[in-house]
Design a protein around this motif. Structure first.
Motif, PDB file in Angstrom:
ATOM      1  N   ARG A   5       9.481  -5.139   0.086  1.00  0.00           N
ATOM      2  CA  ARG A   5       8.878  -5.351   1.200  1.00  0.00           C
ATOM      3  C   ARG A   5       9.611  -4.354   2.203  1.00  0.00           C
ATOM      4  O   ARG A   5       8.816  -3.771   3.093  1.00  0.00           O
ATOM      5  CB  ARG A   5       8.715  -6.606   1.910  1.00  0.00           C
ATOM      6  N   LEU A   6      10.761  -4.439   2.593  1.00  0.00           N
ATOM      7  CA  LEU A   6      11.484  -3.756   3.288  1.00  0.00           C
ATOM      8  C   LEU A   6      11.322  -2.079   3.030  1.00  0.00           C
ATOM      9  O   LEU A   6      11.020  -1.432   3.948  1.00  0.00           O
ATOM     10  CB  LEU A   6      13.097  -3.696   3.433  1.00  0.00           C
ATOM     11  N   ARG A   7      11.306  -1.917   1.607  1.00  0.00           N
ATOM     12  CA  ARG A   7      11.061  -0.336   1.389  1.00  0.00           C
ATOM     13  C   ARG A   7       9.723  -0.045   1.890  1.00  0.00           C
ATOM     14  O   ARG A   7       9.467   1.193   2.523  1.00  0.00           O
ATOM     15  CB  ARG A   7      11.183  -0.255  -0.039  1.00  0.00           C
ATOM     16  N   MET A   8       8.790  -0.617   1.521  1.00  0.00           N
ATOM     17  CA  MET A   8       7.300  -0.457   1.932  1.00  0.00           C
ATOM     18  C   MET A   8       7.162  -0.480   3.599  1.00  0.00           C
ATOM     19  O   MET A   8       6.320   0.519   4.075  1.00  0.00           O
ATOM     20  CB  MET A   8       6.399  -1.591   1.440  1.00  0.00           C
ATOM     21  N   LEU A   9       7.747  -1.247   4.307  1.00  0.00           N
ATOM     22  CA  LEU A   9       7.859  -1.084   5.808  1.00  0.00           C
ATOM     23  C   LEU A   9       8.354   0.106   6.048  1.00  0.00           C
ATOM     24  O   LEU A   9       7.663   0.796   7.165  1.00  0.00           O
ATOM     25  CB  LEU A   9       8.578  -2.360   6.321  1.00  0.00           C
ATOM     26  N   ILE A  10       9.555   0.327   5.536  1.00  0.00           N
ATOM     27  CA  ILE A  10      10.168   1.705   6.134  1.00  0.00           C
ATOM     28  C   ILE A  10       9.223   2.962   5.833  1.00  0.00           C
ATOM     29  O   ILE A  10       9.233   3.885   6.736  1.00  0.00           O
ATOM     30  CB  ILE A  10      11.225   1.994   5.321  1.00  0.00           C
ATOM     31  N   SER A  11       8.609   3.059   4.804  1.00  0.00           N
ATOM     32  CA  SER A  11       7.757   4.046   4.264  1.00  0.00           C
ATOM     33  C   SER A  11       6.541   4.034   5.174  1.00  0.00           C
ATOM     34  O   SER A  11       5.546   5.193   5.402  1.00  0.00           O
ATOM     35  CB  SER A  11       7.047   3.969   2.826  1.00  0.00           C
ATOM     36  N   GLN A  12       6.330   3.179   6.103  1.00  0.00           N
ATOM     37  CA  GLN A  12       4.921   3.235   6.905  1.00  0.00           C
ATOM     38  C   GLN A  12       5.396   3.013   8.348  1.00  0.00           C
ATOM     39  O   GLN A  12       4.746   3.163   9.490  1.00  0.00           O
ATOM     40  CB  GLN A  12       4.098   2.125   6.754  1.00  0.00           C
ATOM     41  N   LEU A  13       6.719   3.726   8.803  1.00  0.00           N
ATOM     42  CA  LEU A  13       7.219   3.563  10.071  1.00  0.00           C
ATOM     43  C   LEU A  13       6.422   4.649  10.810  1.00  0.00           C
ATOM     44  O   LEU A  13       5.901   5.889  10.317  1.00  0.00           O
ATOM     45  CB  LEU A  13       8.825   4.206  10.271  1.00  0.00           C
ATOM     46  N   LYS A  14       6.026   4.276  12.259  1.00  0.00           N
ATOM     47  CA  LYS A  14       5.182   5.219  12.915  1.00  0.00           C
ATOM     48  C   LYS A  14       6.261   5.636  14.243  1.00  0.00           C
ATOM     49  O   LYS A  14       7.016   4.762  14.640  1.00  0.00           O
ATOM     50  CB  LYS A  14       4.218   4.589  13.585  1.00  0.00           C
ATOM     51  N   ARG A  15       5.984   6.864  14.792  1.00  0.00           N
ATOM     52  CA  ARG A  15       6.500   7.185  15.783  1.00  0.00           C
ATOM     53  C   ARG A  15       5.646   7.849  16.811  1.00  0.00           C
ATOM     54  O   ARG A  15       4.944   8.751  16.473  1.00  0.00           O
ATOM     55  CB  ARG A  15       7.531   8.129  15.569  1.00  0.00           C
ATOM     56  N   GLY A  16       5.346   7.196  17.756  1.00  0.00           N
ATOM     57  CA  GLY A  16       4.112   7.429  18.666  1.00  0.00           C
ATOM     58  C   GLY A  16       2.857   7.430  17.901  1.00  0.00           C
ATOM     59  O   GLY A  16       2.516   6.354  17.262  1.00  0.00           O
TER      60      GLY A  16
END
Length: 72
Positions: A5-16
């Motif tokens: 789950r953490l790996r998936m969340l990290i892959s979807q990080l947004k910046r602006g």
């Protein structure tokens, strides 16, 4: 499951408004008997992490999925 789950969340990080490209690799070790020392579990998790990176990164590897190093 938590590491995945953490790996998936990290892959979807947004910046602006843009999505940043980010990956993460995890190595995990579980105590099967409750008698393993924390140091032993950390060594196994580290071995699994290196296997994840060697296999192409951006994945979760469990130490129990790896061949037994004492049988090599």
């Amino acid at each position: 499951q938590t590491a995945e789950r953490l790996r998936m969340l990290i892959s979807q990080l947004k910046r602006g408004n843009s999505i940043e490209s980010a990956t993460a690799s995890f190595g995990a070790a579980l105590s099967s008997t409750g008698e393993e020392s924390l140091e032993d579990l950390l060594v196994e998790a580290d071995r699994a992490l290196y296997a994840a990176k060697q296999a192409g990164r951006n994945r979760v590897v469990l130490a129990s999925q790896l061949p037994d190093p004492s049988s090599a």
